[in-house]
Motif scaffolding. Structure first.
Motif: not given
Ligand code: MG
Ligand code: 4AD
Length: 461
Positions: A359, A376, A384
């Motif tokens: 991330k 998410d 997503e």
């Molecule tokens: Mg993303």
């Protein structure tokens, strides 16, 4: 001019009265003494049938009108109880505003979406794309209403920037340097001193870093604008230019963030079901049979929650089914995301607390020291749709993370300042606007929900 939409919505008022309508011809067929024009005026995806007879002075001309021509028609609206359409116009006058050549690419037959992508300047004249782009417009409005009703301030973040928000290096460079004659400095490197901005710049991949600064002034803010990613992902859900909605809230944590995201998605769905019932019924019939039922279910139920670690445990049991095998630490692929939301939870799901390695640098480190306060939101059919997080608000921890990732601190001075002057817990997310449009319309390719898509090796028109 009267809108065809008005004719449909308030048809009782119009029966027996004379109206004038302007639109484009969808079809024209004539027999000896009369003919039928079908026209669409863009206010509604339904069409108006116009009956014309040889009593009209330009009857011969009307018979020759090609599909695609622009007309103004005046006539009386009459009921047609036995026909497919509930009413039609008996023409008193047909004026040709603009003729159309016989090779007009949209003839009266079903064209494939692939073909229509090659004529993105004309496809908004088809039923499907009329519905898609009207709903796209409504969703944008719904999003602004949602945030405005809650007192969020709409901030216009810049498109040209000197930083890389996501740190993935997937940026389009912006330069005034002459690519055929790139100026070099004494060390043989590109001499950015001669560039417009005097330093390397790029198109933004996210407005988040800028909008965070405004959250520390207005508390609740959002940005909604174009973003650009030079990622070489030739998929049905990646575009090089897409729009993103990014709210940011001060005095808020990851839980508040997820509550906002869930409320926003439900608000958008409700708004569109209420304000575009005909378009939504159309999608449900012709694009995605289970769409309405699915969306109504989403509005009425709570989203699921699962941590990344729990999700990986679930997915590992099904590794046989995946092209890309799952283990703790790996980034979830679309196949995994869709499995979770479509097979396991059967509704939207928030996956939280991802490993920090997969991330972005700005996410708040959790107490375990190896995961971050990320979320998410995954939805059926897409995967997503939202990526968000609580942000690192401690200066030392943020600096430490940036050093680990070799991010040049001089490009992020303003961002570090936020942690020096009145730092407070805060969180936000990014909703991919096109993915949201796909979710609400059931369209399965991002190229079909952007008016003029920019994807890998594709920048037509
Ligand atoms: Mg993303
Ligand atoms: O997950 P992403 O990369 O998150 C951010 O950019 C954060 N700065 C957001 C924030 O916290 N303010 O992107 C957010 C969303 C994704 O969930 C996806 O829906 C969409 O943007 N997205 C794309 N949509 C179309 N084409 C692409 N290439 C996309 N990349 C991301």
């Amino acid at each position: 001019l009267t809108d065809i939409k008005e004719l449909y919505r308030k048809r009782e008022n119009f029966i027996g009265t004379e109206v004038t309508v302007g639109g484009w011809v969808r079809s024209n067929r004539d027999s000896k003494s009369f003919g039928f024009l079908v026209i669409n005026d863009g206010t509604f995806f339904e069409t108006l049938q116009v009956v014309y007879g040889d009593g009209l002075s330009n009857f011969e001309e009307i018979c020759k009108i090609n599909v695609g021509a622009a007309l103004i028609v005046r006539g009386t609206i009459v009921e047609t109880p036995n026909a497919k359409q509930p009413f039609e116009m008996q023409a008193a006058e047909v004026t040709v505003e603009g003729t159309s050549a016989a090779d007009y690419p949209l003839q009266k037959k079903r064209h494939t979406f692939e073909y229509l992508r090659t004529i993105s300047h004309l496809r908004p004249r088809t039923n499907t794309f009329q519905a898609v782009f009207r709903v796209r417009s409504l969703i944008a409005y719904a999003i602004h209403s949602f945030f405005m009703e809650r007192g969020f301030v709409y901030v216009h973040t810049p498109l040209i920037t000197g930083s890389d928000c996501e740190g993935a290096g997937e940026m389009f460079q912006v330069t005034t340097l002459d690519l055929n004659n790139i100026p070099k400095n004494g060390d043989g490197e590109v001499d950015f001193a001669q560039d417009f901005f005097g330093k390397p710049t790029n198109l933004t991949v996210s407005g988040q870093l800028n909008v965070e600064t405004y959250a520390f002034a207005f508390k609740n803010v959002y940005t909604f604008g174009p973003t650009f990613r030079a990622e070489n992902s030739n998929t049905t859900r990646h575009a090089a230019e897409f729009w993103m909605i990014e709210p940011e809230m001060a005095f808020a944590d990851l839980k508040d963030d997820m509550m906002l995201a869930e409320a926003m998605l439900k608000y958008i769905i409700r708004y569109v079901l209420e304000n575009a019932p005909e378009e939504m019924a159309f999608f449900n019939q012709f694009v995605d049979k289970g769409l309405l039922e699915r969306l109504k279910h989403v509005v009425d139920s709570d989203f699921a929650h699962v941590t990344y670690t729990e999700a990986v445990e679930i997915l590992e049991k099904h590794n046989d089914a995946f092209d890309y095998k799952v283990s703790w630490g790996c980034d979830l692929q679309t196949e995994h995301e869709r499995y979770l939301t479509e097979e396991v939870f059967k509704r939207p799901v928030f996956v939280t607390d991802y490993p920090k390695e997969i991330k972005a640098f700005y996410m708040k480190l959790n107490e375990d020291g190896r995961t971050v306060a990320a979320m998410d939101c995954l939805v059926p059919g897409i995967g997503e749709i939202i990526g968000g997080s609580q942000r690192e608000d401690k200066l030392e921890l943020l600096e430490q993370r940036m050093e680990e990732l070799n991010l040049p601190k001089e490009d992020y001075g303003f961002y570090l300042d936020l942690r020096r002057y009145g730092s407070v817990r805060h969180a936000g997310f990014g909703l991919g606007f096109e993915r949201c449009v796909m979710y609400l319309t059931g369209m399965s390719n991002i190229r079909d929900v952007v008016p003029f898509p920019r994807t890998v090796k594709n920048c037509e028109l």
